[in-house]
Design a protein around this motif. Sequence first.
Motif, mmCIF file in Angstrom:
data_model
loop_
_atom_site.group_PDB
_atom_site.id
_atom_site.type_symbol
_atom_site.label_atom_id
_atom_site.label_comp_id
_atom_site.label_asym_id
_atom_site.label_seq_id
_atom_site.Cartn_x
_atom_site.Cartn_y
_atom_site.Cartn_z
ATOM 1 N N MET A 249 0.849 -1.202 0.000
ATOM 2 C CA MET A 249 0.000 0.000 0.000
ATOM 3 C C MET A 249 0.884 1.252 0.000
ATOM 4 O O MET A 249 0.508 2.282 -0.554
ATOM 5 N N GLU A 250 2.063 1.152 0.620
ATOM 6 C CA GLU A 250 2.997 2.298 0.593
ATOM 7 C C GLU A 250 3.651 2.412 -0.783
ATOM 8 O O GLU A 250 3.735 3.498 -1.352
ATOM 9 N N THR A 251 4.090 1.264 -1.299
ATOM 10 C CA THR A 251 4.786 1.278 -2.590
ATOM 11 C C THR A 251 3.888 1.833 -3.693
ATOM 12 O O THR A 251 4.337 2.611 -4.533
ATOM 13 N N TYR A 252 2.635 1.398 -3.691
ATOM 14 C CA TYR A 252 1.733 1.792 -4.777
ATOM 15 C C TYR A 252 0.643 2.743 -4.279
ATOM 16 O O TYR A 252 -0.514 2.659 -4.701
ATOM 17 N N GLU A 253 1.026 3.643 -3.399
ATOM 18 C CA GLU A 253 0.104 4.584 -2.763
ATOM 19 C C GLU A 253 -0.732 5.367 -3.782
ATOM 20 O O GLU A 253 -1.959 5.427 -3.696
ATOM 21 N N SER A 254 -0.054 5.943 -4.769
ATOM 22 C CA SER A 254 -0.796 6.786 -5.719
ATOM 23 C C SER A 254 -1.732 5.932 -6.575
ATOM 24 O O SER A 254 -2.822 6.376 -6.939
ATOM 25 N N PHE A 255 -1.330 4.680 -6.842
ATOM 26 C CA PHE A 255 -2.165 3.804 -7.676
ATOM 27 C C PHE A 255 -3.483 3.484 -6.985
ATOM 28 O O PHE A 255 -4.564 3.681 -7.535
ATOM 29 N N TRP A 256 -3.388 2.986 -5.728
ATOM 30 C CA TRP A 256 -4.637 2.537 -5.088
ATOM 31 C C TRP A 256 -5.516 3.702 -4.647
ATOM 32 O O TRP A 256 -6.731 3.572 -4.598
ATOM 33 N N GLN A 257 -4.895 4.846 -4.402
ATOM 34 C CA GLN A 257 -5.734 5.982 -3.997
ATOM 35 C C GLN A 257 -6.497 6.553 -5.194
ATOM 36 O O GLN A 257 -7.535 7.180 -5.026
ATOM 37 N N ALA A 258 -5.972 6.311 -6.392
ATOM 38 C CA ALA A 258 -6.654 6.808 -7.590
ATOM 39 C C ALA A 258 -7.663 5.794 -8.127
ATOM 40 O O ALA A 258 -8.574 6.152 -8.878
#
Lengths: 432, 234
Positions: A265-274
């Motif tokens: 979730m930290e590594t792909y923060e921008s992905f999952w938040q979008a």
Amino acid sequence: MDSFISKELLGRMQEIGSAEIVVGIPSYNNARTIGHVVRAASAGLAKYFPQRKSVIVNSDGGSKDGTCDVVLAAEHDTDALLLVPHRVNPIQRISTPYHGLPGKGSAFRTIFAVAKQLQAKACVVVDSDLRSITPQWIELLAAPILERDFDFIAPFYLRHKYDGTITNSIIYPITRSLFGKSVRQPIGGDFGISGKLAARYLEKEVWETDVARFGVDIWLTLTAIAEGFKIGQSYLGAKLHDAKDPGADLSSMFRQVVSSVFGLMETYESFWQAANGSTPLPLFGFPFEVGVEPVAVNVERMIKAYTQAVSDLREIYQSFLAPETLDALMACARESGDAFRFPDRLWVHTVGEFAAAFHSRKMDREHLLQSLVPLYLGRTASFVMEVRESNAREVEARIEQLCQVFETEKPYLIQRWRADIRKEKSNVGIPG
Amino acid sequence: MLEFLDKSFAEPLRRLMALLGDVLPSLFGVLTILVLGGAIAYLIRQVTYRFLNLVKFDRMVAGTALGTAIESARVFRSASDCGARLVQGFVWLFIILLALSASGTPLTEDLVSRFVAYVPDLITAALVLLLASAISKFLARSALLAAVNAQWPAARLIAGGVRVLVMSLGVVVALEQLRIGRTALLVAFAILFAGIVIAGAIAFGLGARDLVHEWLRAKSKPEPGEKEEILRHL
């Protein structure tokens, strides 16, 4: 070549040259069951891919029970068993010890390195303790990659309603609600992976972390989703395997899997938040009803663990949980027996607040995850009691309901995730 | 009469003035050092605080044993605040020593030299205490979580015991470093430690006799009808 590849393995790969399909089997003291898995894989390759050059790789963690010997000795009479002609390319077998941290992830790294070196188009990985694997599993996991250009094929099993509780309560809902893909078994353990994706996995610098242990399955799935690879699922029927993973107690197993998820979730923060909502995935194979092994559960013990934790770990929870969440957890602990319930929304908020605390490093991460274990047991006890009289379809509907709460509450998760960091940033005034 | 006045008043006054003439410059120097030094220490604290915020010191130590110790002490607003005040404390210490040294009397010079020689021991003792506090908190929490996950009823008691034991060890080591009551302290600690072990052994032996018996019986042979849990979490 990579330092974790031994000279013997390198020599063996040079002998083989290249292969289109690599079937990898990680193992550790699985002499009792691995023979069946190797025979099924060999039969699957012979029956469904007779013209393609294939290799079976056993990546072993230093077994003392002769697992490697069983792999090399496992025989099958293809002609008699499958009624197919003798194949042109004999299936090669390699059994090699892996290097690095002990765990499934390190075993996978060696398998991926073999796939890369042999320029394989498809790499199938299957667990070594499977009792329900059939030759068709190899087709279902490899064919979508070889013939339809998929990069990642996740398994789709039928499981007992009490089986796979970490998957049902945390991993599947998070994969679906945060990363936007309905991968029903993100930590199933049996996957089909394209050569391109296997090479991409090898480039990542995660092989000295928890990913190298139990966390590898979810890491494979979420990395494939977040990096935009083409993903599908294959219906494999029932998954029957050894009831207990030797040496893996719940606390460390849970910590490694959940730590992998929170880390991703930290590594792909921008992905999952979008990401918005979730999309279903193509399902290969023919779904059929099948009997599954019953699973015994001690609900009383789980409720006891939960009640004790809410009382004894209150100070720990106070340091990062929202007051209303903690109050609700305390209220649940006041109920006992059949009246005990852990509501979906409370569970989603609890998981979200733990993820946010993990992100902001509010306390030692190992301690944080250990303190989530008894809450997870409470949630599992509640789920078990709710679905005690339900059939498989009703249980699936219940899990679907939880996933929808995860999706509805996603803004809250994002808000908590960002809030802790923002609080730190705002704390720059000079005290008097 | 004039001679009497000179002896009674003028002479002591001259001596006092001469004495003040010797002392006043030193006193003025001491006061100047203290006032200026105080201002400099305050400025250094502000600069250090800003610098620590700039390098995100709070985030760096959050979750570590040091961060946890600072947070649990509830004395400082943040780790950066703690760091800045620590630096200010050291600057103040230096200023006080400088002021004492500037007074120039044999007594203060002796005091300063003895204190300077003692400073390394003080620093070591303070570090030992800080470390012991952080370690004891960390180990106590580890013990608490392990005990709760193992569903031991006395989890909090175990965690408290771990904390007291580790902290006691830290205090003994710190006092030993400061050469305070060495022998008495070591003997007291040895007696206390041995007492705890013996008391624990007796309590366990008597109190947990049935528990151990039950545990061994359960390990060797499950109760008839008892269901083994085979829940597969993954």
